[in-house]
Design a protein around this motif. Structure first.
Motif, PDB file in Angstrom:
ATOM      1  N   ARG A  98       0.820  -1.213   0.000  1.00  0.00           N
ATOM      2  CA  ARG A  98       0.000   0.000   0.000  1.00  0.00           C
ATOM      3  C   ARG A  98       0.853   1.262   0.000  1.00  0.00           C
ATOM      4  O   ARG A  98       0.365   2.347   0.261  1.00  0.00           O
ATOM      5  N   HIS A 114      -0.275   4.371  -2.184  1.00  0.00           N
ATOM      6  CA  HIS A 114      -1.599   4.982  -2.052  1.00  0.00           C
ATOM      7  C   HIS A 114      -1.471   6.504  -2.067  1.00  0.00           C
ATOM      8  O   HIS A 114      -0.525   7.077  -1.514  1.00  0.00           O
ATOM      9  N   CYS A 138      -3.446   3.879   5.238  1.00  0.00           N
ATOM     10  CA  CYS A 138      -3.510   5.341   5.127  1.00  0.00           C
ATOM     11  C   CYS A 138      -3.842   5.970   6.481  1.00  0.00           C
ATOM     12  O   CYS A 138      -3.289   7.019   6.828  1.00  0.00           O
ATOM     13  N   GLU A 188      -2.987   8.922  -0.615  1.00  0.00           N
ATOM     14  CA  GLU A 188      -2.999   9.643   0.651  1.00  0.00           C
ATOM     15  C   GLU A 188      -1.580   9.719   1.229  1.00  0.00           C
ATOM     16  O   GLU A 188      -1.120  10.783   1.656  1.00  0.00           O
ATOM     17  N   CYS A 198      -7.905   3.421   3.706  1.00  0.00           N
ATOM     18  CA  CYS A 198      -7.632   2.083   4.236  1.00  0.00           C
ATOM     19  C   CYS A 198      -6.871   2.195   5.560  1.00  0.00           C
ATOM     20  O   CYS A 198      -6.451   3.276   5.975  1.00  0.00           O
TER      21      CYS A 198
END
Length: 182
Positions: free
Chosen positions: A53, A56, A104, A58, A101
């Protein structure tokens, strides 16, 4: 066609075709007077849950903010930089087109720990809203490609409810009368 090894042995290095591969280009030289600080991404580490992740949006946005503060900082060490971060004030507004998520969320917490005096405002849409917007855009593109007009769902004469008042709360509404027990 002859193998590359044979061709390389035959041709001098300066006559060989140069690769236009961007990945092979050397990174720009760093200013030797500027101290080498920790990478901005190391301050907001992602959580690995089912898949990577780290990319991502963010997290990437927060990394950009940290990098900007690092560039503006006069810190010579990581400890000095972190001390400066503790005194930074302001607001960071972050919008995501979906619910953030867990990774994040962890990055938001790490960012707040690094910048305790910065107000981090995160807003996001529900995945249903995002899906609906994406589908509307897809249909619009399809109509453009076909040269047709999309249907018009506007209903003339109906209120858009912008002049309606919101009920204050459910508690203010009268409760229905209960039938008397016999």
């Amino acid at each position: 066609r002859e193998p590359r090894e044979q061709r390389q042995q035959r041709e001098p290095r300066e006559n060989r075709p140069q690769r236009q591969d961007a990945r092979r280009e050397a990174p720009p030289r760093r200013d030797p007077n500027k101290p080498k600080l920790r990478a901005p991404g190391s301050y907001v580490l992602p959580v690995f849950a089912q898949h990577d992740r780290s990319n991502h949006a963010e997290r990437q946005a927060l990394i950009k903010v940290i990098a900007r503060v690092q560039e503006a900082s006069g810190a010579k060490t990581d400890a000095e930089f972190e001390a400066e971060c503790a005194e930074v004030t302001g607001t960071v507004r972050l919008y995501a087109s979906h619910t953030p998520c867990i990774s994040c969320m962890a990055c938001f917490c790490q960012f707040q720990r690094l910048f305790p005096k910065v107000k981090l405002c995160v807003d996001f849409d529900d995945w249903r809203d995002t899906r609906r917007m994406v589908e509307m855009a897809r249909r619009e593109e399809e109509h453009k490609r076909r040269g047709t007009s999309p249907p018009n769902y506007d209903c003339a004469g109906l209120s858009d409810m912008s002049d309606e008042e919101e009920p204050e709360s459910d508690e203010d509404e009268p409760k229905p009368a209960q039938p008397a027990a016999s």
